[in-house]
Design an enzyme around this catalytic site. Sequence first.
Site, PDB file in Angstrom:
ATOM      1  N   ASP A  95      18.314  47.631  15.599  1.00 31.26           N
ATOM      2  CA  ASP A  95      19.734  47.858  15.058  1.00 31.26           C
ATOM      3  C   ASP A  95      19.984  47.729  13.664  1.00 31.26           C
ATOM      4  OD1 ASP A  95      20.556  48.633  17.470  1.00 31.26           O
ATOM      5  OD2 ASP A  95      21.749  47.321  18.217  1.00 31.26           O
ATOM      6  N   ASP A 243      23.126  37.088  27.958  1.00 29.55           N
ATOM      7  CA  ASP A 243      22.128  36.511  29.008  1.00 29.55           C
ATOM      8  C   ASP A 243      22.590  35.597  30.166  1.00 29.55           C
ATOM      9  OD1 ASP A 243      22.848  34.394  27.141  1.00 29.55           O
ATOM     10  OD2 ASP A 243      20.895  34.306  26.113  1.00 29.55           O
TER      11      ASP A 243
END
Length: 494
Positions: A95, A243
């Site tokens: 990215d 996460d």
Amino acid sequence: MGLTIALIIVAIYSTALILIFFYSLAQLNLLVNYLGYKRRNEEAPKFNLLDPKEIPFVTIQLPIYNEEYVMERLLDNIAKIEYPKSKLEIQVLDDSTDDSVIETARRVEELQKTGLDIQHIRRENRKGYKAGALKEGLAIAKGEFIAIFDADFLPESDWLKKTVPYFKDSEIGVVQTRWGHINRDYSTLTRIQAFALDAHFTLEQVGRNSKGHFINFNGTAGIWRKECILDAGNWEGDTLTEDLDLSYRAQLKNWKFKYLEDVETPAELPVVISAARSQQFRWNKGGAENFRKTVWSVIKAKNIPFKTKFHGVMHLLNSSMFLCVFIVALLSIPMLYIKNTYGHLGWVFEVTSFFIVSTIILFICYWFTYKSIQGSSFDNFVDYIKLFFTFFSVALGFSLHNTVAVLEGHLGKRSEFVRTPKFNINNLTDSWKGNKYLTKKLSPNMILEFALMVYFLFGMYSAVPLNDYGLFPFHLMLFLGFGFVFFKSLTSKA
């Protein structure tokens, strides 16, 4: 100070102390679990990676964003992973918005020529940040299992051979490994970060996993079953710790997590306090966001026992302990004056013993985790004592910064995912000076941190005319902690 105000201060102070005490009791229970856990040969079935028919297809995902200093190191290391090339693909989920894209593309092309199935994947925007990149990569991933490594991690060449076999058990959705630290001894800052992370990766992860309580995938150095990710609802970018979010959603759907304390995955710790600040802010705000998002699902779940719910709630409240600690610190000086003004309230101050007991509990818990990695010699114990109180002081110094993060998380204030700058620091001679990713702006919190340093200096002075030195050591650690964070923040702008 009126009696009513004094009573309100006492009530808030006491509540925060009791919450800290309950947290320390939860940590003590994890220590009991940790010490009772017997390392044994795994009896569960494992994939036989010597049998070509049993070797599953694995995708390695490398989510990156502006990682100029560590990209070459990362890709060279991943290229050494020992696994059949016909059953392995690597996704570089890039990215980046800077010139590092060009060098990454060049290196990926070189690795492709060696026969490695590695793809350089770019998105049109950073929607969902890391979670968005992982989700987009997952949609085209060929692997049955998805290993994830952040840019500063350096897994050993046999990493897949040590982790993939556990997925023979169809109920296991994640295998997580312990983080190592290639630059542990670089500075006081790296030593205390390693100290805190070691406690998490020994005491907490083993203590919870050994009794079937919920643990978390740590965002990196772990491997997922693709089916588990999809069954749990896939990656979501509505918290800063995607996460932890996916981990709880998966375990609420009865997926099992396997934690491997003996498999260490080395990584680089932030060496500049501004980088540590951004990491701490993201972790603590994300923890509070996940508490807000998930806690009722945990409490209401009918498929998990009460003790797992208790540890789940305490786990989700981990970052909120900074709020309790900051409240106790801030109110400790008014409490000193209340104690010497309202003698009839003297009995209330027995609650302060909760903090002392909590500190002793944490001292014992952290010693067992420290010696499991560093050894239990007398010299190591002396080093541990110094490191524990250094860590304790600096953690207090971070309490304002982390409290702001926690409050933003609980209040639902959204903010962008701020990555932690990487430095390619491998030894004491490497320098971070000139890193173009370092923030150039001074944090507004720094002014308050300087004010708090002065405030706790006043707290130490107050002990003299009041002839009450009970809180003097606490105020000294607060003074040193806020001083450390303030002055280190100033020098990190050099």
